[in-house]
Design a protein around this motif. Structure first.
Motif, PDB file in Angstrom:
ATOM      1  N   GLY A 116       0.530  -1.425   0.015  1.00 35.63           N
ATOM      2  CA  GLY A 116       0.246   0.671  -0.055  1.00 35.63           C
ATOM      3  C   GLY A 116       1.055   1.896  -0.142  1.00 35.63           C
ATOM      4  N   LEU A 117       2.250   0.716   0.427  1.00 38.24           N
ATOM      5  CA  LEU A 117       3.091   2.175   0.215  1.00 38.24           C
ATOM      6  C   LEU A 117       3.264   2.841  -1.447  1.00 38.24           C
ATOM      7  N   LEU A 118       4.255   1.867  -2.065  1.00 33.86           N
ATOM      8  CA  LEU A 118       4.045   2.037  -3.326  1.00 33.86           C
ATOM      9  C   LEU A 118       3.063   2.051  -5.026  1.00 33.86           C
ATOM     10  N   PHE A 119       3.001   0.299  -4.138  1.00 29.13           N
ATOM     11  CA  PHE A 119       2.291   0.027  -5.099  1.00 29.13           C
ATOM     12  C   PHE A 119       1.536  -1.432  -3.866  1.00 29.13           C
ATOM     13  N   GLN A 120       1.032  -2.288  -4.594  1.00 26.62           N
ATOM     14  CA  GLN A 120       0.024  -2.937  -3.580  1.00 26.62           C
ATOM     15  C   GLN A 120      -0.551  -4.143  -4.634  1.00 26.62           C
ATOM     16  N   VAL A 121      -0.249  -6.020  -4.978  1.00 24.48           N
ATOM     17  CA  VAL A 121      -0.168  -6.295  -5.005  1.00 24.48           C
ATOM     18  C   VAL A 121      -1.544  -7.874  -4.475  1.00 24.48           C
ATOM     19  N   PRO A 122      -1.961  -8.339  -4.954  1.00 26.15           N
ATOM     20  CA  PRO A 122      -2.750  -6.938  -5.565  1.00 26.15           C
ATOM     21  C   PRO A 122      -3.919  -6.706  -4.658  1.00 26.15           C
TER      22      PRO A 122
END
Length: 69
Positions: free
Chosen positions: A20-26
């Protein structure tokens, strides 16, 4: 001399792979979401596996070393 390579790599990967900081997968609505500052159980598991795989590659295969002093 102290070897700071493993400490440096662990901190950098921890910061980059925080869900959630830079990106989140999924993501919650898409497969990849950027900068939403939210997380889910599935994304925590995926980011944990990514962290483990990358830390193993950098420390065991590439053998990152950083000597200060």
């Amino acid at each position: 001399m102290s070897d700071w390579g493993p400490v440096f790599m662990a901190v950098v990967l921890f910061i980059l792979l925080t869900p959630g900081l830079l990106f989140q997968v999924p993501g919650r609505h898409r497969s990849i979401e950027f900068g939403n500052f939210q997380t889910s159980g599935a994304s925590i598991m995926v980011h944990t596996l990514l962290y483990f795989a990358l830390i193993c590659v950098f420390l065991l295969a590439v053998k990152v070393h950083l000597y200060l002093g």
